[in-house]
Design a protein around this motif. Structure first.
Motif, short mmCIF file in Angstrom:
data_model
loop_
_atom_site.label_atom_id
_atom_site.label_comp_id
_atom_site.label_asym_id
_atom_site.label_seq_id
_atom_site.Cartn_x
_atom_site.Cartn_y
_atom_site.Cartn_z
N ASN A 1 -5.88 134.51 -34.87
CA ASN A 1 -4.83 135.35 -35.40
C ASN A 1 -3.69 134.47 -35.90
OD1 ASN A 1 -3.15 134.73 -33.01
ND2 ASN A 1 -4.62 136.05 -31.95
N GLU A 2 -2.58 135.08 -36.30
CA GLU A 2 -1.45 134.32 -36.86
C GLU A 2 -0.81 133.40 -35.83
OE1 GLU A 2 1.34 136.91 -38.63
OE2 GLU A 2 0.03 137.50 -40.29
N LEU A 3 -0.92 133.74 -34.54
CA LEU A 3 -0.30 132.91 -33.50
C LEU A 3 -1.21 131.76 -33.08
CD1 LEU A 3 1.23 135.70 -31.22
CD2 LEU A 3 2.25 134.52 -33.17
N ALA A 4 -2.51 131.90 -33.28
CA ALA A 4 -3.48 130.85 -32.93
C ALA A 4 -4.55 130.84 -34.02
CB ALA A 4 -4.10 131.12 -31.57
N ASN A 5 -4.36 129.99 -35.02
CA ASN A 5 -5.19 130.04 -36.23
C ASN A 5 -6.19 128.90 -36.35
OD1 ASN A 5 -3.35 127.98 -36.69
ND2 ASN A 5 -3.12 128.45 -38.86
N SER A 6 -6.36 128.08 -35.30
CA SER A 6 -7.18 126.87 -35.40
C SER A 6 -8.59 127.09 -34.87
CB SER A 6 -6.53 125.72 -34.63
OG SER A 6 -5.25 125.42 -35.16
N ILE A 7 -9.56 126.52 -35.58
CA ILE A 7 -10.96 126.54 -35.15
C ILE A 7 -11.55 125.14 -35.35
CG2 ILE A 7 -11.72 127.35 -37.43
CD1 ILE A 7 -14.03 128.80 -36.03
N LEU A 8 -12.41 124.72 -34.43
CA LEU A 8 -13.05 123.40 -34.50
C LEU A 8 -14.54 123.58 -34.77
CD1 LEU A 8 -13.14 120.29 -34.06
CD2 LEU A 8 -13.49 120.78 -31.62
N ILE A 9 -15.03 122.89 -35.82
CA ILE A 9 -16.46 122.87 -36.14
C ILE A 9 -16.98 121.47 -35.85
CG2 ILE A 9 -18.18 123.17 -37.96
CD1 ILE A 9 -16.14 124.93 -39.43
N SER A 10 -17.99 121.37 -34.99
CA SER A 10 -18.58 120.08 -34.65
C SER A 10 -20.07 120.11 -34.94
CB SER A 10 -18.35 119.76 -33.17
OG SER A 10 -16.97 119.81 -32.85
N VAL A 11 -20.56 119.05 -35.60
CA VAL A 11 -21.98 118.97 -35.97
C VAL A 11 -22.59 117.74 -35.32
CG1 VAL A 11 -23.63 118.73 -37.84
CG2 VAL A 11 -21.59 120.14 -38.16
N ARG B 1 -21.43 119.45 -42.03
CA ARG B 1 -20.06 119.66 -41.57
C ARG B 1 -19.16 120.09 -42.72
NH1 ARG B 1 -17.24 114.23 -41.02
NH2 ARG B 1 -17.39 114.57 -43.28
N ASP B 2 -19.23 119.38 -43.85
CA ASP B 2 -18.37 119.69 -45.00
C ASP B 2 -18.68 121.08 -45.55
OD1 ASP B 2 -17.29 117.19 -44.70
OD2 ASP B 2 -18.45 116.26 -46.31
N ARG B 3 -19.97 121.43 -45.60
CA ARG B 3 -20.34 122.74 -46.12
C ARG B 3 -19.84 123.86 -45.23
NH1 ARG B 3 -25.40 124.79 -45.46
NH2 ARG B 3 -26.24 122.69 -45.17
N LEU B 4 -19.98 123.70 -43.91
CA LEU B 4 -19.52 124.72 -42.98
C LEU B 4 -17.99 124.84 -43.01
CD1 LEU B 4 -21.83 124.11 -39.89
CD2 LEU B 4 -21.93 126.01 -41.51
N THR B 5 -17.31 123.71 -43.17
CA THR B 5 -15.84 123.74 -43.24
C THR B 5 -15.38 124.60 -44.42
OG1 THR B 5 -15.65 121.55 -42.24
CG2 THR B 5 -13.76 122.34 -43.50
N THR B 6 -16.01 124.39 -45.57
CA THR B 6 -15.64 125.16 -46.76
C THR B 6 -15.95 126.64 -46.57
OG1 THR B 6 -16.08 123.25 -48.19
CG2 THR B 6 -16.05 125.42 -49.24
N GLU B 7 -17.13 126.94 -45.99
CA GLU B 7 -17.52 128.34 -45.80
C GLU B 7 -16.59 129.06 -44.84
OE1 GLU B 7 -21.54 128.13 -44.55
OE2 GLU B 7 -22.34 127.58 -46.52
N VAL B 8 -16.24 128.42 -43.71
CA VAL B 8 -15.37 129.06 -42.72
C VAL B 8 -13.96 129.21 -43.26
CG1 VAL B 8 -14.31 128.77 -40.45
CG2 VAL B 8 -16.74 128.30 -40.75
N ASN B 9 -13.47 128.19 -43.96
CA ASN B 9 -12.12 128.28 -44.54
C ASN B 9 -12.04 129.41 -45.56
OD1 ASN B 9 -9.37 127.11 -44.95
ND2 ASN B 9 -10.17 126.73 -46.99
#
Length: 408
Positions: free
Chosen positions: A142-152, A164-172
């Motif tokens: 949400n707006e108060l906690a907007n961070s997500i970590l993707i690890s491959v 990793r790069d492809r998933l980063t673009t898709e999630v963003n």
């Protein structure tokens, strides 16, 4: 079909490649008595043709079985592990075709995210979109906690980086809207026994364990146990954005909307020190953690002193306050001359009590002293189960020192 079953099939095929027709031939032969049976020469070429046909059939089985085994392994062997961390932690195991073999929640919040969804055989992109959508729906992003970590985690570093790069673009792209700006951290995991041990001990993904290791390299005053309970948004606020050994990629900025903000933290620290904003130098403010609580660490110099103040990032309470002489700028002695230059004990007492927010005190003591060439009133008193210790600048009335401890 398992490899053992496949080998048994090949053995049976090889054994029966040349058919055993002896019983069938004998059954068609009647009993012959008193007559001669004429023997004819067997055609050896035909016998070799039968044998070659059997060997060819066996070879086909071997080749087909080999392809079948490779196909089985490609479809059922784990090629990459993708973990998604917010506070929920979820681990996705996929094959070389990026088909999901297993989705494993890493904590109770992770089980909430997965729910009753079955991703077996689905495409990785579909699974990631569904899990991120569930994180949004359940309020973990949400707006108060907007961070997500993707690890491959992939044995092929090149393919791992590409995924990793492809998933980063898709999630963003999935998270970004006009009203919401996500912060996406991504990394490839360098697996080790120590990383595996820490992840198992604290019930987190190896990706989160690696991110914590990066922060500890920047902030060695902390321990792994200090940081493991924090969410990815809190860890993102703590981490420095300088290049790291693990090359954590970052898109967007971690939200600090849940906290009082740097400007308010600065104001509180200056009030605590009795200093003015115009007189301070070398101001530094950064987010830190103290006993599991997020704090603003405010450091500055003013009036010949160095100040270090920690302010609770949620409540604004001062949790730590230190003052030391600034060796780079010695305090200039104040020539107080006549007693008229001093504010007097009454004003010093008022300044101390006002700062402490109390009125009826006991065990009150006050004395004029000189510290580092500066005249100060040292004031001590008790109130409400606490002991107070103040130093008030005898000329300006500024609060130079303020301590509050339980009255033992």
């Amino acid at each position: 079909m398992t490899e053992r079953e496949l080998n048994e099939k090949i053995r049976q095929a090889y054994t029966h490649a040349a058919p055993d027709v002896l019983d069938a031939v004998l059954s068609h032969c009647g009993e012959q008595k008193g007559s001669a049976v004429k023997m004819t020469k067997t055609n050896n070429n035909r016998r070799w043709a039968v044998r070659l046909a059997g060997l060819a059939a066996c070879l086909c089985l071997l080749v087909g079985g080999g392809f079948g085994l490779l196909s089985y392994r490609a479809n059922n062997s784990v090629d990459a592990i993708v973990s998604l961390d917010v506070n929920p932690g979820v681990e996705i195991r996929v094959n070389k075709k990026e088909r999901v073999l297993e989705v494993k929640p890493l904590n109770e919040d992770g089980r909430v995210i997965v729910g009753d969804m079955d991703f077996s055989g689905s495409d990785l992109k579909v699974a990631v979109n569904a899990l991120v959508g569930s994180m949004l729906k359940n309020g973990y992003l949400n707006e108060l906690a907007n961070s997500i970590l993707i690890s491959v985690n992939n044995s092929d570093s090149t393919r791992g980086a590409q995924l990793r790069d492809r998933l980063t673009t898709e999630v963003n792209d999935l998270l970004r809207t006009e009203a919401f700006s996500p912060a996406v951290l991504s990394q490839t995991v360098s697996r080790s026994d120590e990383l595996r041990r820490l992840a198992g001990e604290y019930g987190i993904s190896e990706g989160k364990a690696q991110l914590i290791g990066e922060i500890l390299a920047q902030k060695p005053q902390h321990t792994f146990a200090d940081l493991a309970p924090l969410s990815i948004n809190e860890l993102n606020l703590l981490r420095s954005h300088a290049p790291s050994e693990n090359h954590v990629e970052s898109v967007g900025t971690a939200s600090d909307k849940a906290y009082i903000g740097e400007a308010k933290a600065k104001e509180i620290a200056l009030n605590k020190a009795g200093a003015s904003s115009a007189a301070l130098t070398d101001l530094e403010i950064e987010m830190d953690v103290e006993d599991g609580v997020m704090v603003y660490e405010v450091e500055f110099k003013c009036g010949g002193y160095e100040y270090d103040c920690e302010v609770n990032a949620l409540t604004g309470a001062v949790v730590k306050f230190d003052r030391e002489t600034d060796d780079d700028q010695p305090v200039k002695p104040v020539d107080d001359g006549a007693s008229a230059a001093l504010i007097g004990e009454a004003k010093a007492r008022t300044a101390a009590l006002t700062h402490a927010g109390v009125s009826n005190v006991s065990k009150y003591e006050c004395r004029l002293d000189t510290e580092n060439g500066v005249k100060v009133y040292e004031i001590e008193f008790k109130c409400g189960g606490y002991e107070y210790d103040y130093e008030i600048n005898a000329v300006t009335g500024a609060v130079v020192k303020a301590e509050k401890n339980l009255d033992d």
